[in-house]
Design an enzyme around this catalytic site. Structure first.
Site, mmCIF file in Angstrom:
data_model
loop_
_atom_site.group_PDB
_atom_site.id
_atom_site.type_symbol
_atom_site.label_atom_id
_atom_site.label_comp_id
_atom_site.label_asym_id
_atom_site.label_seq_id
_atom_site.Cartn_x
_atom_site.Cartn_y
_atom_site.Cartn_z
ATOM 1 N N LYS A 195 -8.555 4.015 -5.084
ATOM 2 C CA LYS A 195 -7.289 4.526 -4.777
ATOM 3 C C LYS A 195 -6.151 4.723 -6.088
ATOM 4 O O LYS A 195 -6.086 3.634 -6.718
ATOM 5 C CB LYS A 195 -6.497 3.491 -3.669
ATOM 6 C CG LYS A 195 -7.318 3.732 -2.412
ATOM 7 C CD LYS A 195 -6.595 2.687 -1.425
ATOM 8 C CE LYS A 195 -7.612 2.480 -0.339
ATOM 9 N NZ LYS A 195 -7.133 1.457 0.784
ATOM 10 N N ARG A 250 -2.429 5.651 -6.932
ATOM 11 C CA ARG A 250 -1.130 6.162 -6.384
ATOM 12 C C ARG A 250 -0.641 7.483 -6.902
ATOM 13 O O ARG A 250 -0.322 7.366 -8.340
ATOM 14 C CB ARG A 250 -0.353 4.962 -6.439
ATOM 15 C CG ARG A 250 1.128 5.182 -5.675
ATOM 16 C CD ARG A 250 1.797 3.854 -5.474
ATOM 17 N NE ARG A 250 1.092 3.438 -4.291
ATOM 18 C CZ ARG A 250 0.891 3.576 -2.840
ATOM 19 N NH1 ARG A 250 1.890 4.752 -2.592
ATOM 20 N NH2 ARG A 250 0.538 2.950 -2.160
#
Ligand code: R5P
Length: 288
Positions: free
Chosen positions: A189, A191
């Site tokens: 992941k 950001r």
């Protein structure tokens, strides 16, 4: 040796007693009209090694109080040794102060278990391994991933990839994958902005392969649903989700299946219809 079944873990406590070849004690419990919990150990435990089995899943606070009362009753009644088996360790995800002023809840829970009278503690796939360092008593974090891996062997998977739901689950994916000599990877992941996260598969191509997403907990199902969407876009063949703890709140299971996940595979640390694997042999072996 006697195994005491907490109300959140009756099935698992029975399986553990059987695996250890010892007696299962079912405590007497009732609720006072003002909602307080009443508990009684209806048997002699003096001098015995007593093993209290209780997950602190929902209703978390009630289950935690029940665990504490059982541990202290066993201690007060003269048990020779009191072992806390907390297969699912509630509050483990609040292990940091994410915002100023927050309680570091899991630290307090560790203190409660210890001061209630546990001489040692066993748990399974606790959210972060480091949490058990909060205990001054011997505390052990067991991994159900090899058991999950062995279960995967029954699924006849095609060119399987075991995929950690995040970097934290990469070690879990590796352990499960080792049992079936499968490839493993994780979802990364990144950001992008304070509100946007991009998720991608770190290394492997998943097209035309069967994928098993693994995580410690599936709670709302959000993580699995998001991952399943990405995997489907990348032409994965079949997607399975496996976890140790099927918290699966509300309609989580339905959402996951609706997202195209073929099956959710979980253990009996929490009793749920997805609990197809028992951690009893794992705990029994560790206690022995
Ligand atoms: C988070 O770090 C955990 O390992 C799980 O990924 C998370 O708890 C899953 O939650 P949910 O099912 O609500 O996405």
């Amino acid at each position: 040796m006697k195994v005491i079944a907490g109300s959140a873990s009756e099935l698992l406590a029975g399986r553990l007693a059987k695996a250890l070849g010892c007696h299962l004690v079912k405590p007497e419990r009732k609720r006072f009209p003002d909602s307080e919990t009443y508990l009684r150990i209806p048997e002699e435990v003096k001098g015995e090694h007593v093993i209290v089995v209780q997950s602190t899943c929902s209703p978390t606070n009630d289950n935690l109080i029940e665990l504490s009362l059982l541990l202290s009753a066993a201690k007060d009644l003269g048990a020779g040794r009191v072992t806390a088996v907390v297969p699912y360790f509630g509050y483990a995800r609040q292990d940091k102060r994410f915002k100023p002023g927050e309680a570091i809840s899991v630290r307090t829970v560790c203190k409660i278990i210890e001061s209630a009278g546990a001489d040692d503690m066993f748990t399974v796939d606790i959210h972060e391994d480091g949490i058990i360092k909060n205990f001054a008593i011997p505390a052990y974090n067991l991994s159900a991933m090899p058991l999950i891996g062995r279960y995967l062997a029954k699924l006849n998977l095609h060119a399987p990839v075991v995929l950690g739901a995040d970097q934290g689950s990469l070690v879990r994916a590796r352990r499960a994958a080792a049992e079936i000599s499968a490839a493993y990877d994780y979802l990364e992941k990144t950001r992008l902005t304070p509100t946007e996260v991009a998720t991608k598969i770190k290394h492997l191509n998943v097209a035309a392969r069967d994928i098993v997403l693994v995580d410690d907990i599936i709670s709302t199902g959000g993580t699995v649903v998001e991952a399943a969407k990405i995997l489907k876009k990348q032409k994965a063949r079949k997607v399975y989700a496996a976890c140790t703890h099927p918290v699966l709140v509300g309609k989580a299971l339905r959402r996951i299946l609706a997202a195209g996940v073929k099956k959710v595979i979980a253990t009996d640390t929490i009793e749920h219809k997805t609990s197809v694997i028992s951690v009893a042999p794992l705990i029994a072996e560790a206690i022995r």
